[in-house]
Design a protein around this motif. Sequence first.
Motif, PDB file in Angstrom:
ATOM      1  N   ASP A 248       6.172  -8.276  -4.873  1.00 29.37           N
ATOM      2  CA  ASP A 248       7.392  -8.478  -4.080  1.00 29.37           C
ATOM      3  C   ASP A 248       7.695  -7.245  -3.231  1.00 29.37           C
ATOM      4  N   VAL A 249       7.483  -6.065  -3.792  1.00 26.54           N
ATOM      5  CA  VAL A 249       7.709  -4.820  -3.055  1.00 26.54           C
ATOM      6  C   VAL A 249       6.745  -4.756  -1.870  1.00 26.54           C
ATOM      7  N   ILE A 250       5.480  -5.086  -2.103  1.00 16.27           N
ATOM      8  CA  ILE A 250       4.471  -5.067  -1.040  1.00 16.27           C
ATOM      9  C   ILE A 250       4.817  -6.075   0.054  1.00 16.27           C
ATOM     10  N   SER A 251       5.230  -7.281  -0.341  1.00 12.83           N
ATOM     11  CA  SER A 251       5.596  -8.315   0.635  1.00 12.83           C
ATOM     12  C   SER A 251       6.798  -7.889   1.478  1.00 12.83           C
ATOM     13  N   THR A 252       7.773  -7.259   0.838  1.00 14.80           N
ATOM     14  CA  THR A 252       8.970  -6.792   1.541  1.00 14.80           C
ATOM     15  C   THR A 252       8.613  -5.713   2.557  1.00 14.80           C
ATOM     16  N   ILE A 253       7.749  -4.781   2.155  1.00 10.61           N
ATOM     17  CA  ILE A 253       7.322  -3.720   3.069  1.00 10.61           C
ATOM     18  C   ILE A 253       6.531  -4.313   4.228  1.00 10.61           C
ATOM     19  N   LYS A 254       5.652  -5.265   3.939  1.00 12.69           N
ATOM     20  CA  LYS A 254       4.857  -5.890   4.994  1.00 12.69           C
ATOM     21  C   LYS A 254       5.766  -6.581   6.005  1.00 12.69           C
ATOM     22  N   LEU A 255       6.763  -7.285   5.536  1.00  6.26           N
ATOM     23  CA  LEU A 255       7.682  -7.995   6.419  1.00  6.26           C
ATOM     24  C   LEU A 255       8.491  -7.021   7.288  1.00  6.26           C
ATOM     25  N   ALA A 256       9.015  -5.963   6.677  1.00  8.44           N
ATOM     26  CA  ALA A 256       9.854  -5.008   7.403  1.00  8.44           C
ATOM     27  C   ALA A 256       9.036  -4.076   8.301  1.00  8.44           C
ATOM     28  N   PHE A 257       7.865  -3.656   7.844  1.00  5.86           N
ATOM     29  CA  PHE A 257       7.048  -2.670   8.558  1.00  5.86           C
ATOM     30  C   PHE A 257       6.138  -3.310   9.595  1.00  5.86           C
ATOM     31  N   GLY A 258       5.626  -4.492   9.261  1.00  7.47           N
ATOM     32  CA  GLY A 258       4.706  -5.156  10.169  1.00  7.47           C
ATOM     33  C   GLY A 258       3.256  -5.040   9.766  1.00  7.47           C
ATOM     34  N   GLY A 259       2.996  -4.542   8.567  1.00  2.47           N
ATOM     35  CA  GLY A 259       1.630  -4.420   8.060  1.00  2.47           C
ATOM     36  C   GLY A 259       1.648  -4.205   6.563  1.00  2.47           C
ATOM     37  N   SER A 260       0.588  -4.637   5.889  1.00  2.34           N
ATOM     38  CA  SER A 260       0.497  -4.463   4.436  1.00  2.34           C
ATOM     39  C   SER A 260       0.198  -3.015   4.080  1.00  2.34           C
ATOM     40  N   PRO A 261       0.940  -2.447   3.126  1.00  4.75           N
ATOM     41  CA  PRO A 261       0.651  -1.085   2.696  1.00  4.75           C
ATOM     42  C   PRO A 261      -0.548  -1.059   1.757  1.00  4.75           C
ATOM     43  N   GLN A 262      -1.115   0.100   1.578  1.00  6.05           N
ATOM     44  CA  GLN A 262      -2.149   0.306   0.565  1.00  6.05           C
ATOM     45  C   GLN A 262      -1.466   0.988  -0.608  1.00  6.05           C
ATOM     46  N   ILE A 263      -1.689   0.475  -1.798  1.00  2.00           N
ATOM     47  CA  ILE A 263      -1.078   1.013  -3.006  1.00  2.00           C
ATOM     48  C   ILE A 263      -2.156   1.736  -3.807  1.00  2.00           C
ATOM     49  N   ILE A 264      -1.890   2.975  -4.174  1.00  2.00           N
ATOM     50  CA  ILE A 264      -2.810   3.756  -4.990  1.00  2.00           C
ATOM     51  C   ILE A 264      -2.142   3.955  -6.349  1.00  2.00           C
ATOM     52  N   CYS A 265      -2.821   3.507  -7.389  1.00  3.09           N
ATOM     53  CA  CYS A 265      -2.279   3.619  -8.741  1.00  3.09           C
ATOM     54  C   CYS A 265      -3.178   4.492  -9.602  1.00  3.09           C
ATOM     55  N   LYS A 266      -2.567   5.112 -10.581  1.00  2.00           N
ATOM     56  CA  LYS A 266      -3.303   5.950 -11.513  1.00  2.00           C
ATOM     57  C   LYS A 266      -2.629   5.849 -12.879  1.00  2.00           C
ATOM     58  N   LYS A 267      -3.410   5.555 -13.877  1.00  7.68           N
ATOM     59  CA  LYS A 267      -2.925   5.469 -15.252  1.00  7.68           C
ATOM     60  C   LYS A 267      -1.698   4.564 -15.398  1.00  7.68           C
ATOM     61  N   GLY A 268      -1.739   3.404 -14.722  1.00  7.69           N
ATOM     62  CA  GLY A 268      -0.683   2.421 -14.871  1.00  7.69           C
ATOM     63  C   GLY A 268       0.578   2.688 -14.074  1.00  7.69           C
TER      64      GLY A 268
END
Length: 107
Positions: free
Chosen positions: A19-39
């Motif tokens: 949901d956070v990614i979808s919200t950012i994509k809608l507001a920003f105009g592009g999908s963000p890249q998410i980098i995760c580490k250790k959960g």
Amino acid sequence: MLATGGILISNGEEYALTDVISTIKLAFGGSPQIICKKGSVEELRLCFTKDLKPRDCLTTSALSKNLLKSSCPKNISLPTYDPNAFINSTLAVLPEASNSEMYFYTS
């Protein structure tokens, strides 16, 4: 940006990362890249074209596969913002003797 999608920063509230990614994509105009580490989400990257226009960092299918096989959590909580944190810190400005650069140290 997040508030426009109903995602409000509040202590302890959890939101689906998708949901956070979808919200950012809608507001920003592009999908963000998410980098995760250790959960945990470590970075959120926004991507631009050479003309500095927003673009998708990853395709939707690549984004879904990346989230599924990564160490990203399904739900995240957002940290609260404390505007007084900087005011309450100790700030020292120390001029460098050899040149005109200034260095700032906080504690």
